[in-house]
Design an enzyme around this catalytic site. Sequence first.
Site, PDB file in Angstrom:
ATOM      1  N   THR A 124     -99.392 -51.868 -51.868  1.00 34.52           N
ATOM      2  CA  THR A 124     -97.979 -52.208 -52.073  1.00 34.52           C
ATOM      3  C   THR A 124     -97.250 -52.304 -50.732  1.00 34.52           C
ATOM      4  O   THR A 124     -97.664 -51.673 -49.743  1.00 34.52           O
ATOM      5  CB  THR A 124     -97.285 -51.144 -52.953  1.00 34.52           C
ATOM      6  OG1 THR A 124     -95.874 -51.360 -52.942  1.00 34.52           O
ATOM      7  CG2 THR A 124     -97.532 -49.723 -52.448  1.00 34.52           C
ATOM      8  N   ASP A 125     -96.134 -53.039 -50.722  1.00 34.60           N
ATOM      9  CA  ASP A 125     -95.290 -53.095 -49.503  1.00 34.60           C
ATOM     10  C   ASP A 125     -94.677 -51.733 -49.184  1.00 34.60           C
ATOM     11  O   ASP A 125     -94.240 -51.478 -48.063  1.00 34.60           O
ATOM     12  CB  ASP A 125     -94.194 -54.160 -49.631  1.00 34.60           C
ATOM     13  CG  ASP A 125     -93.236 -53.958 -50.810  1.00 34.60           C
ATOM     14  OD1 ASP A 125     -93.405 -52.999 -51.587  1.00 34.60           O
ATOM     15  OD2 ASP A 125     -92.316 -54.790 -50.959  1.00 34.60           O
ATOM     16  N   GLU A 126     -94.652 -50.833 -50.198  1.00 28.68           N
ATOM     17  CA  GLU A 126     -93.986 -49.537 -49.987  1.00 28.68           C
ATOM     18  C   GLU A 126     -94.736 -48.643 -49.004  1.00 28.68           C
ATOM     19  O   GLU A 126     -94.170 -47.671 -48.511  1.00 28.68           O
ATOM     20  CB  GLU A 126     -93.774 -48.823 -51.327  1.00 28.68           C
ATOM     21  CG  GLU A 126     -92.904 -49.632 -52.279  1.00 28.68           C
ATOM     22  CD  GLU A 126     -92.188 -48.802 -53.320  1.00 28.68           C
ATOM     23  OE1 GLU A 126     -92.138 -47.571 -53.190  1.00 28.68           O
ATOM     24  OE2 GLU A 126     -91.667 -49.402 -54.277  1.00 28.68           O
ATOM     25  N   TYR A 149     -94.763 -41.649 -54.646  1.00 33.75           N
ATOM     26  CA  TYR A 149     -95.574 -42.809 -55.082  1.00 33.75           C
ATOM     27  C   TYR A 149     -96.163 -43.532 -53.876  1.00 33.75           C
ATOM     28  O   TYR A 149     -97.372 -43.806 -53.818  1.00 33.75           O
ATOM     29  CB  TYR A 149     -94.706 -43.775 -55.902  1.00 33.75           C
ATOM     30  CG  TYR A 149     -95.284 -45.173 -55.998  1.00 33.75           C
ATOM     31  CD1 TYR A 149     -96.364 -45.434 -56.832  1.00 33.75           C
ATOM     32  CD2 TYR A 149     -94.753 -46.226 -55.245  1.00 33.75           C
ATOM     33  CE1 TYR A 149     -96.913 -46.714 -56.920  1.00 33.75           C
ATOM     34  CE2 TYR A 149     -95.288 -47.503 -55.321  1.00 33.75           C
ATOM     35  CZ  TYR A 149     -96.368 -47.737 -56.160  1.00 33.75           C
ATOM     36  OH  TYR A 149     -96.915 -49.009 -56.230  1.00 33.75           O
ATOM     37  N   LYS A 153    -100.111 -44.207 -52.766  1.00 37.35           N
ATOM     38  CA  LYS A 153    -100.670 -45.559 -52.577  1.00 37.35           C
ATOM     39  C   LYS A 153    -101.220 -45.717 -51.162  1.00 37.35           C
ATOM     40  O   LYS A 153    -102.240 -46.380 -50.949  1.00 37.35           O
ATOM     41  CB  LYS A 153     -99.600 -46.617 -52.851  1.00 37.35           C
ATOM     42  CG  LYS A 153     -99.189 -46.764 -54.299  1.00 37.35           C
ATOM     43  CD  LYS A 153    -100.314 -47.234 -55.212  1.00 37.35           C
ATOM     44  CE  LYS A 153    -100.707 -48.675 -54.971  1.00 37.35           C
ATOM     45  NZ  LYS A 153    -101.768 -49.124 -55.913  1.00 37.35           N
TER      46      LYS A 153
HETATM   47  P1  NAD Z   1     -98.386 -50.690 -64.519  1.00 31.55           P
HETATM   48  O1  NAD Z   1     -97.877 -49.300 -64.491  1.00 31.55           O
HETATM   49  O2  NAD Z   1     -97.708 -51.708 -65.347  1.00 31.55           O
HETATM   50  O3  NAD Z   1     -99.925 -50.671 -64.984  1.00 31.55           O
HETATM   51  C1  NAD Z   1    -100.840 -49.722 -64.520  1.00 31.55           C
HETATM   52  C2  NAD Z   1    -102.103 -49.826 -65.369  1.00 31.55           C
HETATM   53  O4  NAD Z   1    -103.042 -48.865 -64.846  1.00 31.55           O
HETATM   54  C3  NAD Z   1    -101.876 -49.463 -66.841  1.00 31.55           C
HETATM   55  O5  NAD Z   1    -102.599 -50.344 -67.673  1.00 31.55           O
HETATM   56  C4  NAD Z   1    -102.424 -48.046 -66.952  1.00 31.55           C
HETATM   57  O6  NAD Z   1    -102.898 -47.727 -68.251  1.00 31.55           O
HETATM   58  C5  NAD Z   1    -103.556 -48.097 -65.936  1.00 31.55           C
HETATM   59  N1  NAD Z   1    -103.903 -46.768 -65.417  1.00 31.55           N
HETATM   60  C6  NAD Z   1    -103.050 -45.805 -64.981  1.00 31.55           C
HETATM   61  N2  NAD Z   1    -103.734 -44.707 -64.619  1.00 31.55           N
HETATM   62  C7  NAD Z   1    -105.048 -45.001 -64.839  1.00 31.55           C
HETATM   63  C8  NAD Z   1    -106.243 -44.276 -64.646  1.00 31.55           C
HETATM   64  N3  NAD Z   1    -106.227 -43.013 -64.181  1.00 31.55           N
HETATM   65  N4  NAD Z   1    -107.428 -44.878 -64.942  1.00 31.55           N
HETATM   66  C9  NAD Z   1    -107.445 -46.144 -65.423  1.00 31.55           C
HETATM   67  N5  NAD Z   1    -106.336 -46.871 -65.639  1.00 31.55           N
HETATM   68  C10 NAD Z   1    -105.156 -46.303 -65.333  1.00 31.55           C
HETATM   69  O7  NAD Z   1     -98.464 -51.141 -63.005  1.00 31.55           O
HETATM   70  P2  NAD Z   1     -98.251 -52.593 -62.358  1.00 31.55           P
HETATM   71  O8  NAD Z   1     -96.819 -52.784 -62.083  1.00 31.55           O
HETATM   72  O9  NAD Z   1     -99.002 -53.594 -63.150  1.00 31.55           O
HETATM   73  O10 NAD Z   1     -98.961 -52.376 -60.949  1.00 31.55           O
HETATM   74  C11 NAD Z   1    -100.353 -52.687 -60.797  1.00 31.55           C
HETATM   75  C12 NAD Z   1    -100.767 -52.337 -59.391  1.00 31.55           C
HETATM   76  O11 NAD Z   1    -100.016 -53.088 -58.458  1.00 31.55           O
HETATM   77  C13 NAD Z   1    -100.538 -50.874 -59.011  1.00 31.55           C
HETATM   78  O12 NAD Z   1    -101.610 -50.468 -58.193  1.00 31.55           O
HETATM   79  C14 NAD Z   1     -99.246 -50.889 -58.236  1.00 31.55           C
HETATM   80  O13 NAD Z   1     -99.206 -49.812 -57.329  1.00 31.55           O
HETATM   81  C15 NAD Z   1     -99.352 -52.222 -57.543  1.00 31.55           C
HETATM   82  N6  NAD Z   1     -98.094 -52.900 -57.204  1.00 31.55           N
HETATM   83  C16 NAD Z   1     -97.169 -53.143 -58.176  1.00 31.55           C
HETATM   84  C17 NAD Z   1     -96.021 -53.865 -57.859  1.00 31.55           C
HETATM   85  C18 NAD Z   1     -94.958 -54.169 -58.887  1.00 31.55           C
HETATM   86  O14 NAD Z   1     -93.909 -54.702 -58.510  1.00 31.55           O
HETATM   87  N7  NAD Z   1     -95.170 -53.897 -60.157  1.00 31.55           N
HETATM   88  C19 NAD Z   1     -95.834 -54.338 -56.547  1.00 31.55           C
HETATM   89  C20 NAD Z   1     -96.799 -54.026 -55.579  1.00 31.55           C
HETATM   90  C21 NAD Z   1     -97.928 -53.334 -55.927  1.00 31.55           C
HETATM   91  O1  DAU Z   2     -92.157 -53.041 -53.873  1.00 29.60           O
HETATM   92  C1  DAU Z   2     -93.306 -52.854 -54.638  1.00 29.60           C
HETATM   93  C2  DAU Z   2     -93.064 -51.806 -55.689  1.00 29.60           C
HETATM   94  O2  DAU Z   2     -92.137 -52.378 -56.613  1.00 29.60           O
HETATM   95  C3  DAU Z   2     -94.330 -51.364 -56.410  1.00 29.60           C
HETATM   96  O3  DAU Z   2     -95.214 -50.772 -55.490  1.00 29.60           O
HETATM   97  C4  DAU Z   2     -93.994 -50.395 -57.547  1.00 29.60           C
HETATM   98  O4  DAU Z   2     -95.171 -50.095 -58.293  1.00 29.60           O
HETATM   99  C5  DAU Z   2     -92.984 -51.063 -58.471  1.00 29.60           C
HETATM  100  O5  DAU Z   2     -92.581 -50.160 -59.478  1.00 29.60           O
HETATM  101  C6  DAU Z   2     -91.769 -51.532 -57.676  1.00 29.60           C
HETATM  102  O6  DAU Z   2     -91.073 -50.376 -57.156  1.00 29.60           O
HETATM  103  P1  DAU Z   2     -89.473 -50.325 -57.101  1.00 29.60           P
HETATM  104  O7  DAU Z   2     -89.045 -48.919 -56.972  1.00 29.60           O
HETATM  105  O8  DAU Z   2     -88.962 -51.299 -56.099  1.00 29.60           O
HETATM  106  O9  DAU Z   2     -89.139 -50.933 -58.568  1.00 29.60           O
HETATM  107  P2  DAU Z   2     -87.997 -50.535 -59.613  1.00 29.60           P
HETATM  108  O10 DAU Z   2     -87.976 -51.637 -60.605  1.00 29.60           O
HETATM  109  O11 DAU Z   2     -88.161 -49.139 -60.098  1.00 29.60           O
HETATM  110  O12 DAU Z   2     -86.662 -50.568 -58.737  1.00 29.60           O
HETATM  111  C7  DAU Z   2     -86.252 -51.770 -58.131  1.00 29.60           C
HETATM  112  C8  DAU Z   2     -84.933 -51.503 -57.427  1.00 29.60           C
HETATM  113  O13 DAU Z   2     -83.917 -51.267 -58.420  1.00 29.60           O
HETATM  114  C9  DAU Z   2     -84.959 -50.273 -56.551  1.00 29.60           C
HETATM  115  O14 DAU Z   2     -84.151 -50.506 -55.393  1.00 29.60           O
HETATM  116  C10 DAU Z   2     -84.341 -49.188 -57.423  1.00 29.60           C
HETATM  117  C11 DAU Z   2     -83.342 -49.962 -58.265  1.00 29.60           C
HETATM  118  N1  DAU Z   2     -83.122 -49.437 -59.625  1.00 29.60           N
HETATM  119  C12 DAU Z   2     -84.201 -49.120 -60.383  1.00 29.60           C
HETATM  120  C13 DAU Z   2     -84.055 -48.638 -61.645  1.00 29.60           C
HETATM  121  C14 DAU Z   2     -85.259 -48.263 -62.491  1.00 29.60           C
HETATM  122  C15 DAU Z   2     -81.843 -49.321 -60.126  1.00 29.60           C
HETATM  123  O15 DAU Z   2     -80.849 -49.649 -59.448  1.00 29.60           O
HETATM  124  N2  DAU Z   2     -81.676 -48.844 -61.389  1.00 29.60           N
HETATM  125  C16 DAU Z   2     -82.732 -48.485 -62.186  1.00 29.60           C
HETATM  126  O16 DAU Z   2     -82.513 -48.041 -63.346  1.00 29.60           O
END
Ligand code: NAD
Ligand code: DAU
Length: 343
Positions: A124-126, A149, A153
Site C-alpha cells: 500500500t502507499d501507506e 495498519y 503492511k
Molecule cells: P478487504 O478488507 O476488502 O479484503 C480482504 C480480504 O482478505 C477478505 O476477503 C478477507 O476475508 C481476506 N482475509 C483477511 N484475513 C485473512 C486471513 N488471515 N487469511 C486469508 N484471508 C484473509 O481488503 P481490500 O480493500 O480488498 O484490500 C486488498 C489488499 O490491498 C490488502 O492487502 C490491502 O492492504 C491492499 N490495499 C488496499 C487498498 C484499498 O484502497 N482498498 C489500497 C492499497 C492497498
Molecule cells: O491508501 C491506501 C489505503 O486506502 C489502503 O491501504 C487501505 O487498506 C484502505 O482502507 C484505504 O485506507 P484509508 O484510510 O485511506 O481509507 P478510508 O476509506 O478508511 O478513509 C479514506 C479517507 O476518508 C481518510 O482520509 C479518512 C477519511 N474518512 C474515513 C472514514 C471511514 C472520513 O472522513 N470518514 C470516515 O467515516
Amino acid sequence: MRRLFVAGGAGFIGSNFIRYVMRERPDVAVVNFDALTYAGNPANLADVSDEARYSFVHGNVADAPAVAAAMEGCDAVVNFAAESHVDRSIEDASDFMETNARGAYNVLAAARDLGVEFVLHISTDEVYGPATKDNPRHENDAFKPRSPYAVSKAAGDMMCHAFAETYGLQVVVARPANNVGPYQYPEKAIPLFVTNAIENEPLPVYGEGLQLRDRLYVEDNCRALLLLLERGDKGEAYNIQADNHRPNIDVARTVLDLLDKPYTLIQFVEDRAGHDPCYWMDSSKLRALGWEPQFDFDAAMQETVRWYVEHKDWWRQIKSGDFRAYYERQYGDRLAASRPYAS
Ligand code: NAD
Ligand code: DAU
C-alpha cells in the site's frame, strides 16, 4: 493453463481482480484462498464461482500448512489477504499483525518451498507515510508508516524484499493508492458516504475533511496488477497511482451531487487518531511499462455511485449485520458530538 493462487480474493480488490483476470486471460485457473473474515464475501464472486477454472479454499494465511497445501500445483501467487481498515487497527491491531505480517511470511515461505515461479504481493502507499505533491514518494524511499495498519503492511512488504535477496524468490511488490469501486465493504469512506446518503443518514467526515487521497478506480488497479504479474521486474516494487487526488470533503460533496442530496447531510466528526494528511507517490516506473489510468476522478465516482445505487441488496445485507455494532462503536459518540456542514 496457468494456475494462480490468490490469497484474500473474496474481498474488495481481490474479487475485482479475480473477475478481471478470468475475463482477460481465459487460459488462467484461479484458486481463491480466503478466511472469509467480516470483509470477505462469497457473493462478491457469485458470477464466476460456477466456472470450472475457479475454485475456493476456505483457509487462513496465518495457518502455514493450510497455505502450503492449497498452493500446491500453482505456478503464480497474488497475495491480497489482509486486515485492511485503518480505523479497526486503531481499536486493536493484533489480527493485523497476524494476517498482514505473519500471513505474508507464510505465503512467501510456501511459495519458496514449493518452487512457485512468481509472487505478486499487494502492499500500500501507506507504508511511506505522509507525502506531498511536491515531494512524492518513489519506490526506494524509506518507509515511515504511522498507523498500526500501515506498520503491519510495511512488515509484509519488507519481508518480500528479504525473500528476494535471501532466497532469490521471484517477487514483485505493488503499492496501490486508495481504491474506489464496486464491492468495497461499506466501512470505508466512499461506500459509507454513498450508502448513508442513499438512506438520508449523515456522512461522517473526519476533522475538517481536508486530508488528500488519490482515488484509483479498482479496474485501473486490476489492470496494473495483471501487467505487473506478467511484466514486472523481479525483486522490484511499483507504485500505482491515478493522480486523482481530492480532499475528503470534496469527495463527500461529489457523492451528494451525484445522488442529488443536500450538503447538510455532511457532519464533521472527531478526527482519526494520527490521521495522515496526504499520500502522494511517483508512479512513473509503472507508467514506463505502458500503464495509464482510464478513469479520472469524476468517472471513478460516477461508476462507483451508480454501482451502489444498483446493488442495494448487497450492501443492505452487510449493513444490517455485525456492521451495526462496529458503526455504533466508531460513530456513536462522534456523531453525537458532530459539527454540521455550513456552506
Ligand atoms: P478487504 O478488507 O476488502 O479484503 C480482504 C480480504 O482478505 C477478505 O476477503 C478477507 O476475508 C481476506 N482475509 C483477511 N484475513 C485473512 C486471513 N488471515 N487469511 C486469508 N484471508 C484473509 O481488503 P481490500 O480493500 O480488498 O484490500 C486488498 C489488499 O490491498 C490488502 O492487502 C490491502 O492492504 C491492499 N490495499 C488496499 C487498498 C484499498 O484502497 N482498498 C489500497 C492499497 C492497498
Ligand atoms: O491508501 C491506501 C489505503 O486506502 C489502503 O491501504 C487501505 O487498506 C484502505 O482502507 C484505504 O485506507 P484509508 O484510510 O485511506 O481509507 P478510508 O476509506 O478508511 O478513509 C479514506 C479517507 O476518508 C481518510 O482520509 C479518512 C477519511 N474518512 C474515513 C472514514 C471511514 C472520513 O472522513 N470518514 C470516515 O467515516
